[in-house]
Design a protein around this motif. Structure first.
Motif, PDB file in Angstrom:
ATOM      1  N   SER A   1       0.834  -1.189   0.000  1.00 31.92           N
ATOM      2  CA  SER A   1       0.000   0.000   0.000  1.00 31.92           C
ATOM      3  C   SER A   1       0.873   1.245   0.000  1.00 31.92           C
ATOM      4  N   ARG A   2       0.558   2.160  -0.900  1.00 34.13           N
ATOM      5  CA  ARG A   2       1.348   3.389  -1.022  1.00 34.13           C
ATOM      6  C   ARG A   2       0.532   4.597  -0.594  1.00 34.13           C
ATOM      7  N   ARG A   3      -0.398   4.373   0.320  1.00 32.03           N
ATOM      8  CA  ARG A   3      -1.240   5.461   0.809  1.00 32.03           C
ATOM      9  C   ARG A   3      -1.269   5.419   2.332  1.00 32.03           C
ATOM     10  N   GLN A   4      -0.916   6.514   2.970  1.00 32.34           N
ATOM     11  CA  GLN A   4      -0.927   6.594   4.418  1.00 32.34           C
ATOM     12  C   GLN A   4      -2.357   6.764   4.925  1.00 32.34           C
ATOM     13  N   SER A   5      -2.538   6.593   6.236  1.00 33.82           N
ATOM     14  CA  SER A   5      -3.870   6.719   6.829  1.00 33.82           C
ATOM     15  C   SER A   5      -4.465   8.100   6.590  1.00 33.82           C
ATOM     16  N   SER A   6      -3.610   9.099   6.420  1.00 31.64           N
ATOM     17  CA  SER A   6      -4.080  10.460   6.149  1.00 31.64           C
ATOM     18  C   SER A   6      -4.560  10.631   4.708  1.00 31.64           C
ATOM     19  N   GLY A   7      -4.277   9.616   3.864  1.00 35.70           N
ATOM     20  CA  GLY A   7      -4.651   9.695   2.462  1.00 35.70           C
ATOM     21  C   GLY A   7      -3.513  10.135   1.568  1.00 35.70           C
ATOM     22  N   ARG A   8      -2.412  10.613   2.155  1.00 34.99           N
ATOM     23  CA  ARG A   8      -1.269  11.078   1.360  1.00 34.99           C
ATOM     24  C   ARG A   8      -0.575   9.902   0.688  1.00 34.99           C
ATOM     25  N   LYS A   9      -0.273  10.054  -0.612  1.00 34.26           N
ATOM     26  CA  LYS A   9       0.389   8.993  -1.353  1.00 34.26           C
ATOM     27  C   LYS A   9       1.899   9.068  -1.159  1.00 34.26           C
ATOM     28  N   ILE A  10       2.520   7.897  -1.127  1.00 27.49           N
ATOM     29  CA  ILE A  10       3.968   7.801  -0.967  1.00 27.49           C
ATOM     30  C   ILE A  10       4.512   6.911  -2.070  1.00 27.49           C
ATOM     31  N   SER A  11       5.819   6.950  -2.282  1.00 30.37           N
ATOM     32  CA  SER A  11       6.403   6.171  -3.375  1.00 30.37           C
ATOM     33  C   SER A  11       7.521   5.244  -2.939  1.00 30.37           C
ATOM     34  N   SER A  12       8.161   5.516  -1.823  1.00 35.54           N
ATOM     35  CA  SER A  12       9.317   4.708  -1.424  1.00 35.54           C
ATOM     36  C   SER A  12       8.876   3.343  -0.899  1.00 35.54           C
ATOM     37  N   LEU A  13       9.694   2.336  -1.134  1.00 36.94           N
ATOM     38  CA  LEU A  13       9.364   0.983  -0.693  1.00 36.94           C
ATOM     39  C   LEU A  13       9.354   0.870   0.826  1.00 36.94           C
ATOM     40  N   GLU A  14      10.292   1.569   1.493  1.00 38.49           N
ATOM     41  CA  GLU A  14      10.391   1.423   2.941  1.00 38.49           C
ATOM     42  C   GLU A  14       9.245   2.095   3.679  1.00 38.49           C
ATOM     43  N   ASP A  15       8.571   3.046   3.046  1.00 38.35           N
ATOM     44  CA  ASP A  15       7.434   3.704   3.692  1.00 38.35           C
ATOM     45  C   ASP A  15       6.105   3.029   3.364  1.00 38.35           C
ATOM     46  N   SER A  16       6.111   2.097   2.412  1.00 41.93           N
ATOM     47  CA  SER A  16       4.899   1.392   2.026  1.00 41.93           C
ATOM     48  C   SER A  16       4.612   0.266   3.008  1.00 41.93           C
ATOM     49  N   GLN A  17       3.379  -0.234   2.968  1.00 38.81           N
ATOM     50  CA  GLN A  17       2.990  -1.326   3.854  1.00 38.81           C
ATOM     51  C   GLN A  17       2.478  -2.511   3.046  1.00 38.81           C
ATOM     52  N   PRO A  18       3.086  -3.707   3.256  1.00 36.29           N
ATOM     53  CA  PRO A  18       4.194  -3.986   4.171  1.00 36.29           C
ATOM     54  C   PRO A  18       5.534  -3.468   3.637  1.00 36.29           C
ATOM     55  N   ASP A  19       6.493  -3.345   4.533  1.00 38.49           N
ATOM     56  CA  ASP A  19       7.825  -2.881   4.185  1.00 38.49           C
ATOM     57  C   ASP A  19       8.599  -4.056   3.586  1.00 38.49           C
ATOM     58  N   ILE A  20       8.591  -4.134   2.260  1.00 36.56           N
ATOM     59  CA  ILE A  20       9.213  -5.265   1.570  1.00 36.56           C
ATOM     60  C   ILE A  20      10.726  -5.311   1.795  1.00 36.56           C
ATOM     61  N   ILE A  21      11.354  -4.152   1.936  1.00 34.19           N
ATOM     62  CA  ILE A  21      12.798  -4.129   2.176  1.00 34.19           C
ATOM     63  C   ILE A  21      13.131  -4.837   3.490  1.00 34.19           C
ATOM     64  N   ARG A  22      12.370  -4.516   4.531  1.00 34.12           N
ATOM     65  CA  ARG A  22      12.618  -5.144   5.830  1.00 34.12           C
ATOM     66  C   ARG A  22      12.272  -6.634   5.811  1.00 34.12           C
ATOM     67  N   LEU A  23      11.247  -6.996   5.035  1.00 39.40           N
ATOM     68  CA  LEU A  23      10.789  -8.383   5.006  1.00 39.40           C
ATOM     69  C   LEU A  23      11.568  -9.267   4.031  1.00 39.40           C
ATOM     70  N   ALA A  24      12.395  -8.648   3.182  1.00 35.44           N
ATOM     71  CA  ALA A  24      13.082  -9.405   2.139  1.00 35.44           C
ATOM     72  C   ALA A  24      13.827 -10.637   2.657  1.00 35.44           C
ATOM     73  N   PRO A  25      14.598 -10.549   3.767  1.00 30.63           N
ATOM     74  CA  PRO A  25      15.294 -11.752   4.245  1.00 30.63           C
ATOM     75  C   PRO A  25      14.338 -12.898   4.573  1.00 30.63           C
ATOM     76  N   GLN A  26      13.189 -12.594   5.202  1.00 29.79           N
ATOM     77  CA  GLN A  26      12.211 -13.628   5.508  1.00 29.79           C
ATOM     78  C   GLN A  26      11.575 -14.189   4.239  1.00 29.79           C
ATOM     79  N   ILE A  27      11.279 -13.310   3.303  1.00 34.01           N
ATOM     80  CA  ILE A  27      10.641 -13.743   2.063  1.00 34.01           C
ATOM     81  C   ILE A  27      11.544 -14.695   1.298  1.00 34.01           C
ATOM     82  N   PHE A  28      12.836 -14.373   1.215  1.00 36.15           N
ATOM     83  CA  PHE A  28      13.744 -15.219   0.442  1.00 36.15           C
ATOM     84  C   PHE A  28      14.101 -16.520   1.151  1.00 36.15           C
ATOM     85  N   GLN A  29      13.669 -16.664   2.389  1.00 33.93           N
ATOM     86  CA  GLN A  29      13.750 -17.972   3.042  1.00 33.93           C
ATOM     87  C   GLN A  29      12.607 -18.879   2.594  1.00 33.93           C
ATOM     88  N   LYS A  30      11.560 -18.252   2.031  1.00 37.53           N
ATOM     89  CA  LYS A  30      10.358 -18.997   1.644  1.00 37.53           C
ATOM     90  C   LYS A  30      10.244 -19.209   0.139  1.00 37.53           C
TER      91      LYS A  30
END
Length: 236
Positions: A177-206
């Motif tokens: 999701s690239r939209r915050q609760s306030s409705g403001r749109k975002i573009s960076s991966l680390e600010d999106s939900q879920p944070d794919i950058i942070r989850l990448a190590p877990q994902i590549f285990q699967k």
């Protein structure tokens, strides 16, 4: 299924309600709300959501639109959903990467379920993950209506699913999701939900294959530098 969502789906799928929605598809929805608090025992705001979403689906999701029994989520959820055209493209792209008929995968950001639907049509099994239980139940209802029976549904966040599952997948898909609760749109991966950058190590285990739909405003080089093992970038 929670009681409120179950009652809503049952009400919206009844014959008289479907007929009303069809008959009033082109009406001014503001006038409907002003004139009616309830229609056929359903809050008029709920019916207006269906009318507004169905109008958007006519061009965005023609296959869904053509089935009058499809139930839609609130408009904001539909706006964040993939279009039929792009969902088909992603499913076809996936077919060039893995042996589809024997494959199993996971959609970490199930939402309205359009991507999940098209992925499921050509693979053996798909896990759909969505924290919003109401949205999940609507997606499940529509999938079954459209003849899908090879999706397992998980009312969980991406983080919860990855921590709990013992499965190994041929691919994992995420459309953060690239939209915050306030409705403001975002573009960076680390600010999106879920944070794919942070989850990448877990994902590549699967899985050996992660497909991410990113914002069209994403700095591509920055994205590549933050996710390990990027093999291909496709711009649509």
């Amino acid at each position: 299924m929670d009681k409120i969502t179950k009652e809503l789906i049952n009400a919206l799928s009844s014959g008289p309600v479907r007929q009303y929605l069809s008959d009033h598809e082109h009406d001014d929805i503001r006038q409907i709300i002003l004139k009616h608090k309830e229609i056929l025992g359903i809050p008029s705001t709920r019916l207006v959501d269906q009318i507004a979403s169905r109008k958007k689906a006519k061009d965005k999701l023609p296959m869904y639109y053509e089935n009058a029994a499809v139930i839609y989520p609130p408009v904001e959820n539909l706006e964040q959903s993939s279009s039929e055209r792009t969902a088909r493209f992603k499913a076809e792209l996936l077919g060039t990467m893995i042996p589809k008929e024997l494959a199993c995968g996971a959609d970490l950001t199930g939402g309205f379920g359009v991507d999940s639907y098209f992925f499921s049509k050509s693979i053996r099994r798909l896990d759909y993950v969505e924290a919003d239980s109401s949205l999940l139940e609507i997606a499940k209802y529509n999938h079954r209506l459209l003849g899908v029976d090879n999706i397992d549904y998980h009312p969980a966040t991406a983080e919860q699913f990855l921590a709990a599952t013992r499965g190994v997948f041929d691919f994992i898909y995420a459309d953060p999701s690239r939209r915050q609760s306030s409705g403001r749109k975002i573009s960076s991966l680390e600010d999106s939900q879920p944070d794919i950058i942070r989850l990448a190590p877990q994902i590549f285990q699967k899985t050996p294959l992660l497909i991410v739909k990113a914002s069209p405003l994403l700095d591509i080089q920055a994205g590549i530098s933050k996710i390990p093992f990027v093999k291909r970038v496709i711009i649509i």
